[in-house]
Design a protein around this motif. Structure first.
Motif: not given
Length: 447
Positions: A151-180
């Protein structure tokens, strides 16, 4: 040459509807727009419309672009065609379409064509154009199809939504976000001459502002919910504060833990892979929520702000930093492109509605400010980083995913500039039983 022995199809002629029905892609564009076009638009059939001297433009590369546009009119169809490479920017890179999106936002005017024109227009472009095709693989399922994740905003679905966006590649985010490695709005003292170069200092200024608003002192305890890669946690720990960060992204948590060790902050800083609802500790002196409330769901604001209220001591403070809408109406869901490609299940509302929920949960709201211009500058810095590292980003996550990030960051920069979305920091305190709030009479922070 046609075969004279075979019956030939009757040549198509437009109906008489007061104007010539379009036979070309450019004609279709003119049918659905009003006034002069702000950019040049060209197409695979050789047609073109719009100013010839426009520095930016769009090229409709093939009929699949039209299928996407006709199958999902609006931002979703445009995104599908762009991400899949069938709608191509001209005069800008795939990494940073900001100049094109800004020009379209300022000058494009759409209109609804006459119903009598539509059948002939579709036939002119080919009935096969209406045959649905699969969306790009980067697209998430529609909301109703995500029920398999819970269900929307259940623990499992929120974890899936966050993973879809943020578990892309830490290296990719280092390129885009910079040192911070900070994926939220930075704070600027003045418009920077070099946007990417100023980004790291501006992110440090944001963390300093949050730290000062919370009035943190050495020896106190901070809970940072939705901590990302741990930048706020490490900022606080470097100043003697015991800081716990929680995130639903495994890759963020791993990166943050390594950074804590690298900086020698293990005695004061900790990052957990954990839902904010599952933090067992309480009695914190302060809570920072920087970019989390966009993910929790507006209907869950009461339980969200109550959970944070329960985790601070009387006299403790909360700094909630989040994207908001300019109004407080009931339409809180994000647009289809953002929901399918960027932040599944994300919801936004106005700062007023958020403040009401905070007050109803027992928080004494002390200050609110809108930093939307700062977020526009932040996004421009990220767009510039993506453009600079485009080839490396494509190699890391693929061209489709890289296009998604460039499109959404550039579009959001334009939206912040045009006051279509905002960024609010809201400071609140949990008052003591006698009503005292332990705050100075006037604002005590700078910036």
């Amino acid at each position: 040459m046609p075969d004279p022995a075979r019956p030939q199809p009757r040549p198509w002629r437009p109906r008489r509807t007061g104007r010539t029905t379009p036979r070309t892609v450019a004609g279709l564009v003119e049918l659905v727009t009003a006034g002069p076009l702000p950019v040049r638009i060209t197409a695979f059939d050789g047609s073109a419309t719009g100013p010839e001297d426009s520095p930016v433009g769009l090229h409709v590369a093939d009929r699949r672009a039209l299928t996407y546009l006709l199958g999902a009119p609006g931002d979703l169809g445009l995104a599908r065609a762009y991400v899949a490479g069938h709608l191509q920017p001209v005069g800008v890179t795939h990494g940073n379409p900001y100049p094109l999106l800004r020009a379209l936002a300022e000058g494009l005017r759409l209109r609804r064509p006459a119903l009598a024109d539509l059948p002939d227009a579709v036939r002119a472009l080919g009935l096969g154009t209406l045959r649905p095709i699969a969306p790009p693989p980067e697209e998430a399922p529609a909301r109703w199809r995500r029920v398999a994740e819970g269900l929307r905003h259940s623990h499992r679905r929120d974890a899936a939504a966050i993973s879809r966006h943020y578990d892309v590649s830490n290296t990719f985010y280092e390129y885009v976000l910079g040192p911070s490695m900070t994926y939220t709005c930075a704070v600027y003292t003045e418009p920077p001459a070099e946007v990417p170069a100023a980004l790291t200092a501006a992110q440090e200024a944001k963390h300093a502002l949050v730290f000062d608003k919370l009035g943190l002192q050495p020896g106190q305890r901070l809970l940072d919910v939705g901590c990302g890669w741990g930048a706020m946690v490490r900022h606080a720990a470097r100043r003697g504060v015991r800081a716990l960060g929680v995130t639903l992204s495994r890759e963020q948590a791993e990166w943050a833990r390594a950074a804590i060790v690298r900086d020698g902050l293990q005695d004061l800083a900790e990052v957990r892979y954990c839902d904010y609802r599952d933090v067992p500790e309480g009695g914190f002196d302060a809570v920072s929520s920087i970019g989390l409330s966009e993910h929790v769901g507006v209907a869950n604001y009461p339980s969200y702000f109550t959970a944070l209220h329960e985790r601070v001591r009387p006299g403790g403070r909360l700094l909630n930093h989040s994207i908001t809408r300019p109004t407080n109406d009931s339409d809180v869901r994000t647009e289809p492109f953002i929901d399918r490609y960027v932040f599944p299940d994300g919801e936004l509302t106005g700062s007023g509605r958020m403040i009401v929920a905070m007050q109803d949960a027992g928080w004494d709201v002390r200050h609110s400010e809108n930093l939307r211009e700062h977020y526009a500058l932040t996004l421009q810095g990220w767009c510039a980083n993506l453009e600079t590292h485009w080839d490396a980003c494509v190699a890391e996550v693929g061209v489709g995913k890289a296009r998604v990030w460039g499109l959404y960051m550039a579009a959001c920069a334009v939206s912040f500039e045009r006051d279509q979305i905002q960024l609010h920091q809201v400071l609140a305190v949990r008052p003591r039983d006698d009503g005292s709030a332990d705050v100075p009479l006037r604002p005590w922070w700078t910036g």
